[in-house]
Design a protein around this motif. Structure first.
Motif, PDB file in Angstrom:
ATOM      1  N   PHE A   1       6.750  32.362  78.346  1.00 20.91           N
ATOM      2  CA  PHE A   1       5.619  32.363  77.492  1.00 20.91           C
ATOM      3  C   PHE A   1       5.812  31.529  76.240  1.00 20.91           C
ATOM      4  CE2 PHE A   1       3.590  34.547  73.923  1.00 20.91           C
ATOM      5  CZ  PHE A   1       2.358  34.647  74.384  1.00 20.91           C
TER       6      PHE A   1
ATOM      7  N   THR B   1       2.968  35.778  66.115  1.00 22.45           N
ATOM      8  CA  THR B   1       4.070  36.267  66.263  1.00 22.45           C
ATOM      9  C   THR B   1       4.984  35.947  65.247  1.00 22.45           C
ATOM     10  OG1 THR B   1       3.892  36.183  68.639  1.00 22.45           O
ATOM     11  CG2 THR B   1       5.890  36.746  67.941  1.00 22.45           C
TER      12      THR B   1
ATOM     13  N   ASP C   1      14.906  43.230  70.779  1.00 24.07           N
ATOM     14  CA  ASP C   1      13.795  42.720  70.913  1.00 24.07           C
ATOM     15  C   ASP C   1      13.471  42.756  72.240  1.00 24.07           C
ATOM     16  OD1 ASP C   1      12.014  40.674  71.322  1.00 24.07           O
ATOM     17  OD2 ASP C   1      13.152  38.819  71.241  1.00 24.07           O
TER      18      ASP C   1
ATOM     19  N   THR D   1      11.990  39.230  75.523  1.00 23.26           N
ATOM     20  CA  THR D   1      12.305  38.298  74.477  1.00 23.26           C
ATOM     21  C   THR D   1      11.726  36.960  74.866  1.00 23.26           C
ATOM     22  OG1 THR D   1      14.074  37.351  73.245  1.00 23.26           O
ATOM     23  CG2 THR D   1      14.266  37.514  75.671  1.00 23.26           C
ATOM     24  N   GLY D   2      11.433  36.549  76.201  1.00 23.07           N
ATOM     25  CA  GLY D   2      10.704  35.542  76.817  1.00 23.07           C
ATOM     26  C   GLY D   2      11.572  34.168  76.312  1.00 23.07           C
TER      27      GLY D   2
ATOM     28  N   ASP E   1      14.708  46.042  82.559  1.00 22.71           N
ATOM     29  CA  ASP E   1      13.342  46.438  82.007  1.00 22.71           C
ATOM     30  C   ASP E   1      13.763  47.056  80.715  1.00 22.71           C
ATOM     31  OD1 ASP E   1      11.016  48.165  81.839  1.00 22.71           O
ATOM     32  OD2 ASP E   1      10.883  48.198  84.076  1.00 22.71           O
TER      33      ASP E   1
ATOM     34  N   PRO F   1       3.334  42.008  76.850  1.00 24.64           N
ATOM     35  CA  PRO F   1       1.991  41.783  77.298  1.00 24.64           C
ATOM     36  C   PRO F   1       0.885  42.780  77.073  1.00 24.64           C
ATOM     37  CG  PRO F   1       3.550  42.582  79.021  1.00 24.64           C
ATOM     38  CD  PRO F   1       4.427  42.621  77.717  1.00 24.64           C
TER      39      PRO F   1
ATOM     40  N   THR G   1       3.473  38.249  84.003  1.00 30.19           N
ATOM     41  CA  THR G   1       4.375  39.349  83.422  1.00 30.19           C
ATOM     42  C   THR G   1       4.199  39.307  81.885  1.00 30.19           C
ATOM     43  OG1 THR G   1       6.334  37.947  83.428  1.00 30.19           O
ATOM     44  CG2 THR G   1       6.046  39.608  85.226  1.00 30.19           C
TER      45      THR G   1
HETATM   46  C1  LIG Z   1       4.202  38.068  75.506  1.00 29.63           C
HETATM   47  S1  LIG Z   1       5.554  37.574  76.019  1.00 29.63           S
HETATM   48  C2  LIG Z   1       6.493  37.547  74.520  1.00 29.63           C
HETATM   49  C3  LIG Z   1       7.647  36.486  74.595  1.00 29.63           C
HETATM   50  C4  LIG Z   1       8.457  36.315  73.168  1.00 29.63           C
HETATM   51  N1  LIG Z   1       8.801  37.626  72.577  1.00 29.63           N
HETATM   52  C5  LIG Z   1       7.421  35.801  72.362  1.00 29.63           C
HETATM   53  O1  LIG Z   1       7.070  36.437  71.670  1.00 29.63           O
HETATM   54  O2  LIG Z   1       7.376  34.516  72.410  1.00 29.63           O
HETATM   55  C6  LIG Z   1       6.414  39.199  76.842  1.00 29.63           C
HETATM   56  C7  LIG Z   1       7.586  38.950  77.458  1.00 29.63           C
HETATM   57  O3  LIG Z   1       7.947  40.304  77.915  1.00 29.63           O
HETATM   58  C8  LIG Z   1       8.612  40.247  79.430  1.00 29.63           C
HETATM   59  N2  LIG Z   1       8.343  41.654  79.719  1.00 29.63           N
HETATM   60  C9  LIG Z   1       7.097  42.173  80.124  1.00 29.63           C
HETATM   61  N3  LIG Z   1       7.318  43.688  80.598  1.00 29.63           N
HETATM   62  C10 LIG Z   1       8.597  43.740  80.597  1.00 29.63           C
HETATM   63  C11 LIG Z   1       9.737  45.004  80.987  1.00 29.63           C
HETATM   64  N4  LIG Z   1       9.136  45.933  81.004  1.00 29.63           N
HETATM   65  N5  LIG Z   1      10.886  44.545  80.421  1.00 29.63           N
HETATM   66  C12 LIG Z   1      11.372  43.684  80.121  1.00 29.63           C
HETATM   67  N6  LIG Z   1      10.639  42.420  79.551  1.00 29.63           N
HETATM   68  C13 LIG Z   1       9.341  42.760  79.892  1.00 29.63           C
HETATM   69  C14 LIG Z   1       7.757  39.421  79.993  1.00 29.63           C
HETATM   70  O4  LIG Z   1       8.425  38.936  80.968  1.00 29.63           O
HETATM   71  C15 LIG Z   1       7.596  38.240  78.885  1.00 29.63           C
HETATM   72  O5  LIG Z   1       8.487  37.362  78.808  1.00 29.63           O
END
Ligand SMILES: C[S@@+](CC[C@H](N)C(=O)[O-])C[C@H]1O[C@@H](n2cnc3c(N)ncnc32)[C@H](O)[C@@H]1O
Length: 290
Positions: free
Chosen positions: A88, A94, A117, A120-121, A175, A195, A214
């Protein structure tokens, strides 16, 4: 006018026709990237140095590939991050939530706050906190293996560029609903940009075709992952610890009630982004509510 500035003007029209939101800025930033100069120095590129690869990159942007995938970089607060397929792209809204968290951590009566966090992406939030709150230890959870590779890379290059962040961002595969169990009840601040796009909602091509699924979709009302973050925060936070969660502009009222007083939350507040739209909720955990 130089040749490059002429070409930038033509590229601007082409990007505008393709529906790109900021065509002039993008045409200039691609020109700066291709020619290896700052955006403000485009006029100094001699005509003989014009690189026709510029038009390949303009064509990619006209096909609505994100600017950050073309340049390979995203700027987030004081960080210069690597991004690309599978992760992402960090967004300006953010940065605002992260700034709020940084100020809250600086005001805490602990010099070495523990932060989680969740999702974390690229590592953007976690790394910004480590960079700007020198005592903080940030536990960054990510379920997607591709995204984790980008986070790993950014954590390593940040440790070189800003050595005081070294060893203070810890990346976990998992997760966030169950991760970090050994920290239960001890975290000072939980932050997440989960998300939150409602399933099936329209998103621009840069988002729908390039941000990982995701990272985007949050169930029928977009709040599935936000509710999961709230539950994880009640498990992880110490008493009076803080939570901050980003959401979509129309979701402010709904997310406010996710952090309801009867669940054990206090001081729940809506916060807006630079455009004045509701963008994140913060709350303090009173503990013992469940
Ligand atoms: C909207 S992105 C935000 C990434 C980063 N924090 C940013 O603000 O640029 C959401 C991230 O959460 C991860 N994610 C979603 N559901 C998750 C879960 N249940 N456990 C861990 N990671 C998850 C996704 O893979 C994605 O990388």
């Amino acid at each position: 006018m130089t040749l490059l500035l002429d070409e930038v003007a033509v590229a601007t029209s082409r990007l505008a026709e393709a529906g790109v939101e900021s065509p002039r800025a993008d045409a200039e930033l691609i020109a700066a990237h291709v020619h290896g100069v700052a955006r403000g120095s485009l006029h100094s590129v001699p005509d003989t140095a014009f690189n026709p690869r510029y038009w390949d990159d303009v064509a990619r942007r006209a096909a609505r590939e994100p600017l950050q995938h073309i340049t390979g970089r995203a700027y987030f607060r004081y960080l210069d991050l690597e991004v690309g397929p599978g992760v992402f792209v960090p967004r300006p809204e953010t940065e605002v939530m992260t700034g709020w968290a940084i100020e809250a951590l600086q005001a805490m009566d602990t010099a070495e706050p523990v932060v989680a966090d969740l999702g974390t992406g690229s590592g953007a939030i976690a790394l910004a906190i480590a960079q700007e709150v020198p005592g903080a230890r940030v536990h960054a959870v990510e379920a997607d293996p591709l995204a984790r590779q980008w986070a790993d890379r950014n954590i390593a290059s940040c440790a070189t560029a800003a050595p005081h962040t070294s060893g203070r961002v810890l990346l976990y595969d998992g997760d966030f609903t169950t991760a970090l169990a050994d920290l239960n009840g001890s975290v000072d601040l939980v932050i997440s940009n989960p998300p939150y796009v409602p399933d099936g909602a329209w998103v621009p091509p840069e988002v729908g075709e390039y941000d990982p699924a995701t990272a985007l979709w949050g169930g029928a009302d977009g709040l599935d992952a936000i509710r999961a973050v709230e539950r994880a925060a009640t498990r992880l936070l110490r008493r009076r610890g803080l939570a901050a969660v980003e959401h979509g502009a129309p979701q402010g009222a709904a997310v406010y009630w996710v952090f309801a007083e009867e669940k054990g939350w206090r001081d729940t507040r809506n916060h807006s982004d630079l455009a004045g739209r509701d963008r994140f909720v913060s709350a303090a955990w009173a503990g013992g509510g469940r």
